[in-house]
Write a protein that holds these residues in place. Structure first.
Motif, PDB file in Angstrom:
ATOM      1  N   LEU A  90       0.817  -1.218   0.000  1.00 25.19           N
ATOM      2  CA  LEU A  90       0.000   0.000   0.000  1.00 25.19           C
ATOM      3  C   LEU A  90       0.845   1.259   0.000  1.00 25.19           C
ATOM      4  O   LEU A  90       0.322   2.344  -0.235  1.00 25.19           O
ATOM      5  N   ALA A  91       2.148   1.143   0.288  1.00 29.09           N
ATOM      6  CA  ALA A  91       2.996   2.338   0.306  1.00 29.09           C
ATOM      7  C   ALA A  91       3.056   3.000  -1.069  1.00 29.09           C
ATOM      8  O   ALA A  91       3.347   4.176  -1.180  1.00 29.09           O
ATOM      9  N   PHE A  92       2.767   2.246  -2.136  1.00 31.25           N
ATOM     10  CA  PHE A  92       2.813   2.799  -3.484  1.00 31.25           C
ATOM     11  C   PHE A  92       1.517   3.484  -3.878  1.00 31.25           C
ATOM     12  O   PHE A  92       1.420   4.083  -4.925  1.00 31.25           O
ATOM     13  N   ASP A  93       0.496   3.393  -3.052  1.00 37.93           N
ATOM     14  CA  ASP A  93      -0.771   4.042  -3.409  1.00 37.93           C
ATOM     15  C   ASP A  93      -1.433   4.517  -2.126  1.00 37.93           C
ATOM     16  O   ASP A  93      -2.142   3.776  -1.465  1.00 37.93           O
ATOM     17  N   ARG A  94      -1.175   5.756  -1.714  1.00 36.54           N
ATOM     18  CA  ARG A  94      -1.700   6.303  -0.463  1.00 36.54           C
ATOM     19  C   ARG A  94      -3.098   6.861  -0.618  1.00 36.54           C
ATOM     20  O   ARG A  94      -3.619   7.487   0.293  1.00 36.54           O
ATOM     21  N   ARG A  95      -3.716   6.656  -1.760  1.00 34.73           N
ATOM     22  CA  ARG A  95      -5.037   7.203  -1.979  1.00 34.73           C
ATOM     23  C   ARG A  95      -6.131   6.196  -1.668  1.00 34.73           C
ATOM     24  O   ARG A  95      -7.228   6.275  -2.171  1.00 34.73           O
ATOM     25  N   LEU A  96      -5.832   5.198  -0.865  1.00 32.91           N
ATOM     26  CA  LEU A  96      -6.822   4.197  -0.486  1.00 32.91           C
ATOM     27  C   LEU A  96      -7.009   4.232   1.031  1.00 32.91           C
ATOM     28  O   LEU A  96      -6.486   3.388   1.758  1.00 32.91           O
TER      29      LEU A  96
ATOM     30  N   LEU B 122      -8.337  -6.698   0.005  1.00 35.87           N
ATOM     31  CA  LEU B 122      -7.707  -5.381  -0.112  1.00 35.87           C
ATOM     32  C   LEU B 122      -6.793  -5.317  -1.332  1.00 35.87           C
ATOM     33  O   LEU B 122      -6.740  -4.305  -2.028  1.00 35.87           O
ATOM     34  N   GLU B 123      -6.063  -6.389  -1.587  1.00 36.71           N
ATOM     35  CA  GLU B 123      -5.198  -6.414  -2.767  1.00 36.71           C
ATOM     36  C   GLU B 123      -6.027  -6.285  -4.037  1.00 36.71           C
ATOM     37  O   GLU B 123      -5.622  -5.620  -5.000  1.00 36.71           O
ATOM     38  N   HIS B 124      -7.200  -6.907  -4.046  1.00 43.88           N
ATOM     39  CA  HIS B 124      -8.086  -6.768  -5.204  1.00 43.88           C
ATOM     40  C   HIS B 124      -8.537  -5.327  -5.360  1.00 43.88           C
ATOM     41  O   HIS B 124      -8.595  -4.800  -6.491  1.00 43.88           O
ATOM     42  N   GLN B 125      -8.851  -4.637  -4.241  1.00 39.97           N
ATOM     43  CA  GLN B 125      -9.249  -3.231  -4.307  1.00 39.97           C
ATOM     44  C   GLN B 125      -8.120  -2.370  -4.869  1.00 39.97           C
ATOM     45  O   GLN B 125      -8.347  -1.466  -5.670  1.00 39.97           O
ATOM     46  N   VAL B 126      -6.882  -2.651  -4.415  1.00 43.01           N
ATOM     47  CA  VAL B 126      -5.742  -1.875  -4.901  1.00 43.01           C
ATOM     48  C   VAL B 126      -5.555  -2.075  -6.402  1.00 43.01           C
ATOM     49  O   VAL B 126      -5.331  -1.120  -7.154  1.00 43.01           O
ATOM     50  N   ARG B 127      -5.636  -3.321  -6.846  1.00 47.92           N
ATOM     51  CA  ARG B 127      -5.491  -3.583  -8.278  1.00 47.92           C
ATOM     52  C   ARG B 127      -6.571  -2.877  -9.085  1.00 47.92           C
ATOM     53  O   ARG B 127      -6.303  -2.288 -10.136  1.00 47.92           O
ATOM     54  N   ALA B 128      -7.807  -2.931  -8.574  1.00 47.66           N
ATOM     55  CA  ALA B 128      -8.902  -2.266  -9.282  1.00 47.66           C
ATOM     56  C   ALA B 128      -8.690  -0.760  -9.332  1.00 47.66           C
ATOM     57  O   ALA B 128      -8.931  -0.113 -10.359  1.00 47.66           O
ATOM     58  N   ALA B 129      -8.224  -0.185  -8.200  1.00 47.59           N
ATOM     59  CA  ALA B 129      -7.985   1.264  -8.175  1.00 47.59           C
ATOM     60  C   ALA B 129      -6.881   1.651  -9.146  1.00 47.59           C
ATOM     61  O   ALA B 129      -6.970   2.665  -9.841  1.00 47.59           O
ATOM     62  N   ARG B 130      -5.826   0.858  -9.207  1.00 46.46           N
ATOM     63  CA  ARG B 130      -4.729   1.174 -10.120  1.00 46.46           C
ATOM     64  C   ARG B 130      -5.148   1.013 -11.579  1.00 46.46           C
ATOM     65  O   ARG B 130      -4.725   1.790 -12.440  1.00 46.46           O
TER      66      ARG B 130
ATOM     67  N   GLU C  30      -7.079   4.078 -12.356  1.00 49.74           N
ATOM     68  CA  GLU C  30      -6.178   5.220 -12.516  1.00 49.74           C
ATOM     69  C   GLU C  30      -5.466   5.170 -13.866  1.00 49.74           C
ATOM     70  O   GLU C  30      -5.295   6.201 -14.536  1.00 49.74           O
ATOM     71  N   ALA C  31      -5.053   3.971 -14.273  1.00 47.29           N
ATOM     72  CA  ALA C  31      -4.404   3.829 -15.580  1.00 47.29           C
ATOM     73  C   ALA C  31      -5.376   4.185 -16.705  1.00 47.29           C
ATOM     74  O   ALA C  31      -4.993   4.824 -17.693  1.00 47.29           O
ATOM     75  N   ALA C  32      -6.650   3.786 -16.556  1.00 43.78           N
ATOM     76  CA  ALA C  32      -7.642   4.114 -17.581  1.00 43.78           C
ATOM     77  C   ALA C  32      -7.869   5.623 -17.654  1.00 43.78           C
ATOM     78  O   ALA C  32      -7.987   6.195 -18.743  1.00 43.78           O
ATOM     79  N   ARG C  33      -7.922   6.287 -16.478  1.00 42.70           N
ATOM     80  CA  ARG C  33      -8.095   7.746 -16.470  1.00 42.70           C
ATOM     81  C   ARG C  33      -6.889   8.442 -17.108  1.00 42.70           C
ATOM     82  O   ARG C  33      -7.039   9.418 -17.844  1.00 42.70           O
ATOM     83  N   ALA C  34      -5.681   7.933 -16.809  1.00 45.69           N
ATOM     84  CA  ALA C  34      -4.477   8.533 -17.398  1.00 45.69           C
ATOM     85  C   ALA C  34      -4.486   8.385 -18.919  1.00 45.69           C
ATOM     86  O   ALA C  34      -4.120   9.309 -19.654  1.00 45.69           O
TER      87      ALA C  34
END
Length: 297
Positions: free
Chosen positions: A20-26, A109-117, A120-124
């Protein structure tokens, strides 16, 4: 056994924190991690009732009961060891269940992180597409403006970065009062800095002679025309500077301020070279920069 399970819990939580250190927006995932750490701390504070002291484990075995001692209660130490073993087994089963639940929560939680990333990639990617579209439209607009008959180029340049706000305001105000409007601009910050303009509105061939005619009466202490304000800002520069509005050019060199009409429109932004093109021409005006400073005072 309980110590082994606690170690596994600590390793699972530590690994999750690194992930989670790589994505503090969760914040939801971070809150879950805090709860898991609190749970591990609670388990670590509990006394390890599953451990049997070595002294008790090394005691002599219970003697065989004879005909007259059948039915007597076991020795207290043996009873405590039996109870500790039962508690240890129950605690181990409980910790195993908690470990399984914790592992399942961490997997979620890992699934949530993957989904969030992935989101984010789709928005980028969508933003990149929008930026490319905007860039293409901007280039097309510039090309159309350059082909238009009523479009003139403008340029503003100075060596000192701190002069950009005041000089830009004076330049654009002068452009507006000359009957032109800014259709596009492209600033290049730094020291020196410059801004390229595309201007349209009034006939560019008429604007330059009109500005030169106005400049013949400057500096004028009684009035503060937009052109006078622009030339005053150029005169106040410590270094060189340049303002072009179509064929009209005002140039600040180290020791002079000139303005006039560039008949051949040289492709350069160097004030010294442009001053050389203007110098000696019939329409060129030349001042000592100090005259504008004295007129302002």
């Amino acid at each position: 056994m309980s110590t082994w399970i606690l170690i596994l819990l600590c390793l699972a939580v530590a690994g999750r924190e690194l992930y989670l250190a790589f994505d503090r927006r969760l914040p939801q995932a971070q809150e879950e991690i805090r709860r898991l750490r609190a749970r591990v701390d609670e388990l670590e504070r509990r006394p390890d009732t599953a451990t049997v002291p070595e002294e008790e484990a090394e005691e002599e075995p219970e003697p065989q009961a004879g005909p007259l001692t059948r039915g007597t209660p076991p020795r207290p130490a043996r009873a405590r060891a039996t109870a500790a073993a039962a508690v240890s087994a129950a605690l181990t089963r409980r910790l195993e269940r908690e470990l399984a639940e914790t592992t399942a929560r961490l997997a979620a939680l890992e699934h949530q992180v993957r989904a969030a990333r992935e989101a984010e990639a789709a928005r980028a990617a969508a933003l990149d597409g929008v930026e490319q579209t905007v860039g293409a439209l901007h280039r097309e607009m510039i090309e159309r403006l350059e082909r238009a008959d009523d479009t003139a180029r403008g340029l503003l340049y100075a060596e000192e970065a701190a002069t950009e706000p005041l000089l830009t305001d004076a330049y654009e105000h002068c452009v507006t009062k000359a009957g032109l409007r800014v259709r596009a601009k492209e600033p290049v910050p730094g020291a020196p800095w410059w801004t390229g303009y595309l201007l349209s509105g009034a006939d560019p061939e008429e604007v330059a002679p009109r500005l030169v005619a106005q400049a013949r009466f400057l500096p004028d202490p009684a009035g503060a025309s937009p052109l006078s304000a622009l030339l005053t800002e150029l005169a106040a520069l410590d270094g060189t500077g340049l303002a072009r509005i179509g064929a009209f050019a005002a140039v600040r060199t180290r020791d002079a301020l000139l303005c006039g009409i560039l008949t051949d429109a040289p492709d350069t932004t160097d004030p010294v070279e442009l001053a050389a093109h203007l110098d000696g021409h019939a329409t060129t005006l030349r001042w000592d920069p100090a005259r504008f400073a004295a007129a302002v005072r």
